[in-house]
Enzyme design. Structure first.
Site, PDB file in Angstrom:
ATOM      1  N   TYR A 164      -4.352   3.516   7.975  1.00 10.43           N
ATOM      2  CA  TYR A 164      -5.658   2.901   8.204  1.00 10.43           C
ATOM      3  C   TYR A 164      -6.248   3.412   9.520  1.00 10.43           C
ATOM      4  O   TYR A 164      -6.175   4.601   9.809  1.00 10.43           O
ATOM      5  CB  TYR A 164      -5.543   1.364   8.195  1.00 10.43           C
ATOM      6  CG  TYR A 164      -4.866   0.845   6.962  1.00 10.43           C
ATOM      7  CD1 TYR A 164      -5.360   1.189   5.688  1.00 10.43           C
ATOM      8  CD2 TYR A 164      -3.746   0.027   7.032  1.00 10.43           C
ATOM      9  CE1 TYR A 164      -4.737   0.708   4.534  1.00 10.43           C
ATOM     10  CE2 TYR A 164      -3.132  -0.454   5.886  1.00 10.43           C
ATOM     11  CZ  TYR A 164      -3.629  -0.101   4.645  1.00 10.43           C
ATOM     12  OH  TYR A 164      -3.021  -0.571   3.517  1.00 10.43           O
ATOM     13  N   TYR A 170      -4.408  -2.457  -9.945  1.00  7.00           N
ATOM     14  CA  TYR A 170      -4.221  -2.323  -8.495  1.00  7.00           C
ATOM     15  C   TYR A 170      -3.289  -3.400  -7.935  1.00  7.00           C
ATOM     16  O   TYR A 170      -2.345  -3.112  -7.201  1.00  7.00           O
ATOM     17  CB  TYR A 170      -5.599  -2.385  -7.819  1.00  7.00           C
ATOM     18  CG  TYR A 170      -5.563  -2.344  -6.318  1.00  7.00           C
ATOM     19  CD1 TYR A 170      -5.407  -1.133  -5.640  1.00  7.00           C
ATOM     20  CD2 TYR A 170      -5.692  -3.505  -5.559  1.00  7.00           C
ATOM     21  CE1 TYR A 170      -5.382  -1.085  -4.254  1.00  7.00           C
ATOM     22  CE2 TYR A 170      -5.664  -3.460  -4.171  1.00  7.00           C
ATOM     23  CZ  TYR A 170      -5.508  -2.251  -3.519  1.00  7.00           C
ATOM     24  OH  TYR A 170      -5.475  -2.210  -2.153  1.00  7.00           O
ATOM     25  N   SER A 179       0.794  -1.231   0.000  1.00 10.46           N
ATOM     26  CA  SER A 179       0.000   0.000   0.000  1.00 10.46           C
ATOM     27  C   SER A 179       0.823   1.276   0.000  1.00 10.46           C
ATOM     28  O   SER A 179       0.273   2.356  -0.216  1.00 10.46           O
ATOM     29  CB  SER A 179      -0.938   0.027   1.208  1.00 10.46           C
ATOM     30  OG  SER A 179      -1.904  -0.987   1.103  1.00 10.46           O
ATOM     31  N   LYS A 197       0.432   3.395  -2.961  1.00 13.25           N
ATOM     32  CA  LYS A 197      -0.721   4.271  -3.153  1.00 13.25           C
ATOM     33  C   LYS A 197      -0.339   5.746  -3.137  1.00 13.25           C
ATOM     34  O   LYS A 197      -1.049   6.582  -3.700  1.00 13.25           O
ATOM     35  CB  LYS A 197      -1.776   3.975  -2.081  1.00 13.25           C
ATOM     36  CG  LYS A 197      -2.349   2.562  -2.183  1.00 13.25           C
ATOM     37  CD  LYS A 197      -3.239   2.212  -0.993  1.00 13.25           C
ATOM     38  CE  LYS A 197      -3.723   0.759  -1.095  1.00 13.25           C
ATOM     39  NZ  LYS A 197      -4.496   0.358   0.109  1.00 13.25           N
ATOM     40  N   VAL A 254       1.202  -3.638   4.006  1.00 12.82           N
ATOM     41  CA  VAL A 254       1.201  -4.896   4.757  1.00 12.82           C
ATOM     42  C   VAL A 254       2.453  -5.738   4.510  1.00 12.82           C
ATOM     43  O   VAL A 254       2.655  -6.761   5.164  1.00 12.82           O
ATOM     44  CB  VAL A 254      -0.048  -5.765   4.458  1.00 12.82           C
ATOM     45  CG1 VAL A 254      -1.294  -5.109   5.007  1.00 12.82           C
ATOM     46  CG2 VAL A 254      -0.161  -6.077   2.993  1.00 12.82           C
TER      47      VAL A 254
END
Lengths: 309, 309, 309, 309
Positions: free
Chosen positions: C243, C191, C64, C67, C261
């Site tokens: 998160y 993605y 992530s 992103k 992660v």
């Protein structure tokens, strides 16, 4: 007590004339093309009579009403083991809610909301190709109806597949919790096809009659399911059969029923009759508007509410 | 069909012997003191018979079962205007959930969850002092029972007030949306007192019998409410009477019922009888464990499910 | 102020020795194979220095963290129009929650939760084949790093596709609201591949350095994005980058950061440096356990919190 | 870099002329009476200067801005033990949401949403009468401001008590989980009074300045709190200070801030200055509309974003 024939023909005339017809579902193009002026009704009594009025011979897309038949089949296949994968409680949410699935870790609340019916399809798919499972469902409905002309509208099925993103979301979501055992495409293939079954009111009333007869088919005398199972399916229809309008349907009509976005409703009066009604326009909860109205008037006229003495 | 007397005495003996008794509610101390070995059952038939077994003469705290009677009174007072302030759908949540109230702007889903019953109390309080409203409720239940010995356990009522923080939260929350018309203290005064009504199984079965009789009291022949209203209250009991276990109760038992955390359940078999059962231990959904079991066995033995032919 | 070199080597030694290492993510097999004893850290200062310690040259799956780079690209492509499809608020929920999407009708709360990053991928896919979009993202990261050896781990990408049911659920769910413009398979292809980019700490610190430099690449002096956009991306990293542990990271560490992660975290100290840390074991919020600890110690030692004078 | 004096006077002139002024809060009558044309701003620098413009000397109801001061006091009283009763994450919901409390069993997400600030009041009440706790809070704010004229508007406090049903709901709800240690009436007495503190922009900027100075009061040189605690409070203001608009404020303005429904905002630029702005009209998130606009323009003009080099 009035004669059923008179009640149905009065109802059909009254419903044909009403200006409030609800809104025809448009989320798949094929459903949106149906004439909102249609209204049909059929009653199949436990002693073998069939009474109809209005457009009762015209096939329509039964959509979620088919979930009654797939649930019956799946219970026959795996028995009470089904309830490890699906609950038996009203959802308290709209029919395609995904919120509940997150809170309850992939276990749908009941077999009549979309997620629950997808799990039922997944059960029916076990050990089969989708085409075989679809064939089995169709033949079961034809058997219940004693009519081979019941068919699947392939155009509706294809259209659902193209636009059913939310069902793909539900299926994949349950798969992430391990509660879908096949790829979403395959399970949803089964689901979209059984929702696309086309039947007339006459056929639908006949197909559902075993639930009014303690599980037996009065035409043949053969038992389809046990009386206990029939009673329990009726209970599920009463508490969960109309999405988030189930309480209201019980309150106003008072008979177990299952609706579909095609405008059909199947109702069961245990020991008396099954009823199928069809009017394409829907109310705010996604249930047939005039179908609900007609069911309420019919139940009142015949004193058919299961909540009355 | 077996004799009711035999079924009840067999049930009482079987239930007395079972080791699985659920957990007695302890959230208020008075309830926690009740002996978990108690079991009583009473049936009041529409033709005037009363059959009992076990501890059927011993008063217990009827708690939420009282909501059936306050709903009846409130409908008599304001009629269908009640439904602007309370819904008629199963909650899909635990009995004291506040989440649903936020999403639906202060309108409880149905009159049997706590929030809905508090609104019903608020309706009964209009134009009265709390003491008067409480008196009116008690006299109504005494009238239905035809027994002035029905009473309110003041210790239970006081204890609920001291520990009922979540009910104060629900009441204030609804007030913030304008759906409570009196200060929370006053409305909850009414609510805590009617939940503290103490009755025996015999009394409770008698009090609920009008719902099995189309709204009439068979003892006097007088009509308490219209048959339509009785039918609708029965429907609400079926869909919403057991909190988030309502679907399961309909599935297994198949009769309209209302439970309370005191371990009582009132069941209605339209046209046949009312049943009251009491066993203090609760299951995971907060309903009487052995009471639910006994109701299922009774309904099966007598073929009393409303979903059977 | 201590020397960065000393702080990093002390940190690497301390982290190598700690027994508490969190849990390596196992939801895709490839990630589960990584040695939990790994720890690497790299700092790239705005004046062009690179300081590393531990396993700082070993590529890991940035997941992530990627992103940040896809968001930067998408803003370059469609500008503020992106904010019609994605929000800018912390989610208040776990990283793959679907509940929020239902309440907010398919608009993800921010571009760093999975749903938001999938929308960003969908933006990058417009007018392209998935392979082209993936290539563009990879080249952009190589450009920022000034290192062509940055690569996509095809095994990780394939593994994510096979097990990414929840992401398929999110994508289809957003598509049902019209907030996904391509088939889920295609958008998720993009993605899954950008999440599978493999980089070392050294490379990652270099790739993120433009955000510490007001949008400029100090190696070349060229502007990657405007200083306003760099400032805003930093703000999003601070409020949404970890998160449902974003508040805690801000509280303890106090620098904008984005975790993955795979155990990587990229941190930005505006006007000072970028930091990349890697330790595969995760804490309860899904962020690198020792990575978070090391970031906190580093920020404290160097007084790098943006909330300090 | 421009002079602060020039920026503030330009801002005050521009804001006075703008027609878009948001909506003045009306949920308590006293707030609704405030003139929406008011606009004041004050900057207190770490080197001891005070610069003001517009209606900077006029007291207004600081409302939730007071939560910064009660949090500071409570941390001084119980230290990190506070975090067992309150979280540190953005809420992802509107400021008075009760849903989150149900899911997280009575633990509010952070000390700046209403539920969290009520817990903070409960902490300050321990061992005191409400009047003493209120007095302690007021004296602390007077001490920070070095101005005894700061006062509590008793009319506002009384009005909040009469209409604060949702806060009573939140308090009772937390009490049902054991996370309120005093009767709701008492804790809310403290809460309503500290929200009713009235201050001018000049006073508010002075009161908050210790957070820009690493916890020290530059006027006296005394330390109010440790630099670590100051840094952490700033982080909480950044991530949680503007309810569900916190992400947006960070994105556009980029400085830690806390807003109140009276139209005030306190902003902290660590190592540089504190800012107080006041304009009564609110935006959709319940934060001062022109106050937010002015903060953004000020941060841009002075390059005060903590996310910029």
């Amino acid at each position: 007590m009035p004669e059923i024939e008179d009640v149905l023909s009065d109802l059909a005339a009254e419903m044909a004339a009403r200006p409030d017809r609800g809104e025809v579902a448009t989320y798949i193009p094929q459903l949106g093309k149906v004439d909102p002026r249609k209204f049909g009704i059929a009653v199949a009594t436990v002693d073998g009579r069939i009474i109809t009025a209005g457009d009762a011979e015209e096939p329509f897309s039964i959509q979620s009403v088919s979930k009654v038949f797939t649930l019956t089949l799946a219970l026959g296949k795996v028995g009470d083991a089904l309830w490890k994968r699906v609950g038996r409680e009203p959802s308290g949410n709209s029919f395609n809610s995904i919120v509940q699935l997150e809170h309850e870790r992939g276990i749908p609340r009941n077999p009549f909301i979309n997620a629950g019916a997808i799990v039922v399809s997944d059960v029916l798919l076990a050990g089969h190709q989708p085409r075989e499972a679809i064939g089995e469902i169709l033949r079961f409905v034809q058997f219940l109806t004693d009519d081979d002309s019941v068919y699947i509208d392939q155009g509706v099925a294809a259209s659902e597949r193209e636009t059913g993103f939310r069902n793909f979301a539900l299926a994949n979501y349950m798969r992430s919790f391990g509660n879908l055992h096949h790829p979403a495409e395959l399970t949803l293939g089964v689901y979209f096809h059984h929702c696309a079954i086309a039947m007339s009111c006459r056929q639908l009333a006949l197909a559902g009659r075993f639930l009014a007869c303690g599980g037996r088919n009065p035409a043949t005398g053969h038992s389809v399911i046990s009386s206990e199972r029939a009673r329990r399916i009726n209970a599920l229809m009463l508490t969960c059969g109309h999405y988030d309008g189930s309480g209201d349907f019980a309150f106003h009509v008072g008979i177990p029923g299952k609706s579909g976005v095609g405008g059909g409703i199947l109702g069961i009066i245990p020991g008396v009759a099954s009823v199928a009604v069809w009017s394409p326009g829907l109310n705010a909860n996604g249930n047939s508007h005039l179908g609900s109205v007609a069911m309420e008037k019919l139940a009142r006229a015949m004193n058919w509410s299961i909540f009355s003495p």
